[in-house]
Design a protein around this motif. Structure first.
Motif, PDB file in Angstrom:
ATOM      1  N   TYR A  32      -4.771  -0.728  -3.618  1.00 32.91           N
ATOM      2  CA  TYR A  32      -3.919  -0.140  -2.591  1.00 32.91           C
ATOM      3  C   TYR A  32      -2.467  -0.329  -3.041  1.00 32.91           C
ATOM      4  CZ  TYR A  32      -8.199  -0.254   0.133  1.00 32.91           C
ATOM      5  OH  TYR A  32      -9.494  -0.079   0.565  1.00 32.91           O
ATOM      6  N   THR A  33      -1.990   0.618  -3.825  1.00 35.97           N
ATOM      7  CA  THR A  33      -0.682   0.491  -4.466  1.00 35.97           C
ATOM      8  C   THR A  33       0.470   0.462  -3.467  1.00 35.97           C
ATOM      9  OG1 THR A  33      -0.602   2.895  -4.776  1.00 35.97           O
ATOM     10  CG2 THR A  33      -1.494   1.571  -6.592  1.00 35.97           C
ATOM     11  N   GLN A  34       0.233   0.932  -2.244  1.00 35.18           N
ATOM     12  CA  GLN A  34       1.284   0.872  -1.221  1.00 35.18           C
ATOM     13  C   GLN A  34       1.718  -0.570  -0.949  1.00 35.18           C
ATOM     14  OE1 GLN A  34      -1.659   2.370  -0.871  1.00 35.18           O
ATOM     15  NE2 GLN A  34      -1.347   4.538  -0.386  1.00 35.18           N
ATOM     16  N   LEU A  35       0.808  -1.518  -1.203  1.00 34.41           N
ATOM     17  CA  LEU A  35       1.120  -2.922  -0.959  1.00 34.41           C
ATOM     18  C   LEU A  35       2.208  -3.444  -1.898  1.00 34.41           C
ATOM     19  CD1 LEU A  35      -2.510  -4.287  -0.474  1.00 34.41           C
ATOM     20  CD2 LEU A  35      -0.773  -4.065   1.303  1.00 34.41           C
ATOM     21  N   CYS A  43       7.176  -0.635   5.403  1.00 35.50           N
ATOM     22  CA  CYS A  43       5.750  -0.540   5.730  1.00 35.50           C
ATOM     23  C   CYS A  43       5.275   0.895   5.564  1.00 35.50           C
ATOM     24  CB  CYS A  43       5.524  -0.997   7.172  1.00 35.50           C
ATOM     25  SG  CYS A  43       3.873  -0.672   7.797  1.00 35.50           S
ATOM     26  N   HIS A  44       4.215   1.093   4.823  1.00 33.19           N
ATOM     27  CA  HIS A  44       3.595   2.414   4.699  1.00 33.19           C
ATOM     28  C   HIS A  44       2.658   2.597   5.887  1.00 33.19           C
ATOM     29  CE1 HIS A  44       4.900   3.562   0.560  1.00 33.19           C
ATOM     30  NE2 HIS A  44       5.178   2.260   0.547  1.00 33.19           N
ATOM     31  N   TYR A  59      -1.825   0.658   8.192  1.00 34.19           N
ATOM     32  CA  TYR A  59      -0.489   0.103   7.984  1.00 34.19           C
ATOM     33  C   TYR A  59      -0.579  -0.983   6.916  1.00 34.19           C
ATOM     34  CZ  TYR A  59      -0.995   1.194  13.017  1.00 34.19           C
ATOM     35  OH  TYR A  59      -1.332   1.740  14.229  1.00 34.19           O
ATOM     36  N   CYS A  60       0.269  -0.921   5.920  1.00 30.88           N
ATOM     37  CA  CYS A  60       0.298  -1.967   4.898  1.00 30.88           C
ATOM     38  C   CYS A  60       1.355  -3.003   5.261  1.00 30.88           C
ATOM     39  CB  CYS A  60       0.600  -1.371   3.533  1.00 30.88           C
ATOM     40  SG  CYS A  60      -0.815  -0.507   2.818  1.00 30.88           S
ATOM     41  N   LEU A  61       0.987  -4.281   5.155  1.00 30.91           N
ATOM     42  CA  LEU A  61       1.877  -5.365   5.538  1.00 30.91           C
ATOM     43  C   LEU A  61       2.406  -6.103   4.320  1.00 30.91           C
ATOM     44  CD1 LEU A  61      -0.160  -6.841   8.507  1.00 30.91           C
ATOM     45  CD2 LEU A  61       1.696  -5.180   8.591  1.00 30.91           C
ATOM     46  N   GLY A  62       3.498  -6.836   4.525  1.00 29.32           N
ATOM     47  CA  GLY A  62       4.097  -7.599   3.446  1.00 29.32           C
ATOM     48  C   GLY A  62       3.246  -8.750   2.975  1.00 29.32           C
ATOM     49  N   THR A  63       2.217  -9.095   3.733  1.00 32.49           N
ATOM     50  CA  THR A  63       1.309 -10.190   3.373  1.00 32.49           C
ATOM     51  C   THR A  63       0.151  -9.713   2.504  1.00 32.49           C
ATOM     52  OG1 THR A  63       0.154  -9.791   5.460  1.00 32.49           O
ATOM     53  CG2 THR A  63       1.837 -11.508   5.450  1.00 32.49           C
ATOM     54  N   ASN A  64       0.228  -8.461   2.019  1.00 31.87           N
ATOM     55  CA  ASN A  64      -0.846  -7.832   1.223  1.00 31.87           C
ATOM     56  C   ASN A  64      -2.140  -7.670   2.016  1.00 31.87           C
ATOM     57  OD1 ASN A  64       0.775  -7.432  -0.967  1.00 31.87           O
ATOM     58  ND2 ASN A  64      -0.126  -9.024  -2.243  1.00 31.87           N
TER      59      ASN A  64
END
Length: 465
Positions: free
Chosen positions: A209-212, A218-219, A234-239
């Motif tokens: 999941y390259t958005q991470l 946030c994507h 939703y992608c989070l900063g915590t992967n």
């Protein structure tokens, strides 16, 4: 009238240890007002999915000294991409230019992370677990709660921060019905428009999941198909990846029937519900089944997305907060934000209590209601419209989405944004956070008590709190 040196702070009993209850506890801790939080669960479970908060709550986060910690686990939300069931782009809601106006960016995060942050602001001895309130009694001087473990407690004020089916609200309404003073609208049930499953995956591989890999924002993508189904990722900063799967009801009767047939709430999921989404495409790659399987089952919640604006917020020594008095759809992040707003204003009103008589308590509750009701009502309407835009699948919802996203001028949307973000309540008993951003900020009534005590401190006098 009692002077500030003679004030006897109220003992505050808070029913419910959710975000609103914890926020109120954190503020009362700063105000040196005694309190206890009564949580019916025997232990804390980090349930929930992604949430978004914005500039309306960040000034008070600064006052509490928790904004930097909040930033560590949240990411700015610059846009929301809406797609159809074939992942074709329907529209993009851009928010990348709003920080200059609001002073802060909207930020996306996992609800359990905010919960843990607020929990750290409240001493452990102030939270009592396994306390299900069965009965509430009041007299002219005190309020009493009786719990399922045969324990009882007394206080000067009882706060119902215990959710959409609040036991405190039920107690208030029962007494008001007997007295014939409950407004007709408050007799009506909450309206459920959707059922949702929400979850947060374990840490995922950024190579898959390259958005991470992108920590700049946030994507956030939403898929709306034509068969009453929608889902968000939703992608989070915590992967980690948050996901929400939603089924929309066609009518109020269908909603009531489904709720009657399946009263299962919390982490125990109905597998047949999730099966309807397993083969759906994940806008970040692969299928939704990949995210569902990467989420611990005990951390998946099934919830009914309901809404109702109650007219009654207080009675005698009991007062309501958050979902207990205004249940909103979560699409615009208004439910959590307004629960936090309630906590701020209620804490301000309790801080300014002249004494603990019924007359003073009633005056404080009226001030709380007058400061909060019309703002909460506006946000209730915003959450309703946003729910139609993001999760609505009916023809009328699609029409609203098309009009708002394709035909309403950007200037109109900007004015609505500026109006919503002009409301930034702060704790009046703490040093003020300076204004940020170019947007207008609504004035807030100051605390006469705080100003008097500040003058005495500056003069070198001893202030008893």
């Amino acid at each position: 009238m009692a002077s500030s040196e003679q004030r006897q702070p109220p003992m505050v009993l808070i029913s419910g240890g959710g975000l609103g209850g914890l926020m109120l506890g954190a503020l009362l801790e700063k105000a040196k007002i005694p309190y206890y939080i009564f949580e019916r669960a025997a232990k804390v479970k980090p349930l929930g999915s992604a949430m978004v908060l914005g500039s309306t709550v960040f000034p008070v986060f600064e006052q509490l000294g928790i904004l930097e910690d909040f930033y560590k686990f949240s990411l700015p939300t610059k846009q929301i991409v809406l797609r159809n069931g074939q992942l074709e782009e329907l529209a993009t809601m851009r928010m990348d230019d709003e920080e200059a106006i609001a002073g802060y960016p909207n930020r996306m995060f996992a609800r359990p992370d905010l919960y843990a942050l607020l929990l750290r602001q409240v001493p452990k001895e102030r939270i009592l677990l396994g306390k299900k309130i069965l009965r509430v009694e009041e007299d002219d001087d005190k309020v009493f709660i009786h719990c399922s473990d045969n324990s009882s407690y007394e206080g000067d004020v009882l706060v119902g921060a215990d959710g959409a089916y609040s036991a405190v609200r039920q107690s208030i309404f029962k007494d008001m019905k007997k007295a014939g003073s409950l407004p007709k609208a408050d007799f009506e049930d909450l309206v459920a428009g959707y059922t949702a499953a929400v979850g947060i995956t374990e840490v995922m591989d950024p190579e898959k999941y390259t958005q991470l890999k992108d920590k700049s924002h946030c994507h956030f993508e939403v898929v709306v198909d034509s068969a009453s189904h929608s889902w968000s990722v939703y992608c989070l900063g915590t992967n980690q990846v948050c996901w929400v799967a939603v089924i929309q009801y066609k009518s109020v009767d269908e909603a009531k029937q489904q709720m009657f047939m399946n009263s299962e709430w919390g982490p125990e999921m109905n597998e047949s519900f999730l099966k309807e989404f397993r083969d759906k495409p994940n806008p970040h790659g692969g299928l939704m089944a990949d995210l569902i399987d990467a989420t611990p089952k005990e951390l998946i919640s099934k919830i009914y997305l309901e809404q109702k604006m109650f007219q009654t917020w207080f009675y005698k020594r009991s007062v309501l907060l958050g979902d207990a008095c205004h249940k909103m759809l979560p699409a615009a992040g208004q439910g959590a934000a307004n629960a936090l707003h309630d906590a701020v204003i209620l804490a301000n009103c309790l801080y300014d209590l002249k004494d603990n008589t019924q007359a003073s308590v009633t005056a404080a509750f009226k001030s709380y209601y007058n400061q909060r009701y019309h703002h909460a009502k506006d946000c209730y309407e915003v959450s309703n419209v946003t729910g139609k835009i993001i999760a609505g699948s009916t023809w009328s919802d699609r029409l609203v989405r098309t009009i708002v996203l394709k035909y309403l001028p950007r200037s109109f949307q900007q004015k609505q944004f500026e109006k919503t973000n002009s409301y930034k309540p702060q704790a009046t008993f703490l040093p003020r956070t300076p204004k940020r951003g170019t947007g207008y900020v609504l004035p807030q009534p100051p605390s006469t008590r705080y100003e008097e005590e500040q003058k005495k401190r500056e003069a070198g006098a001893t202030v008893v709190v």
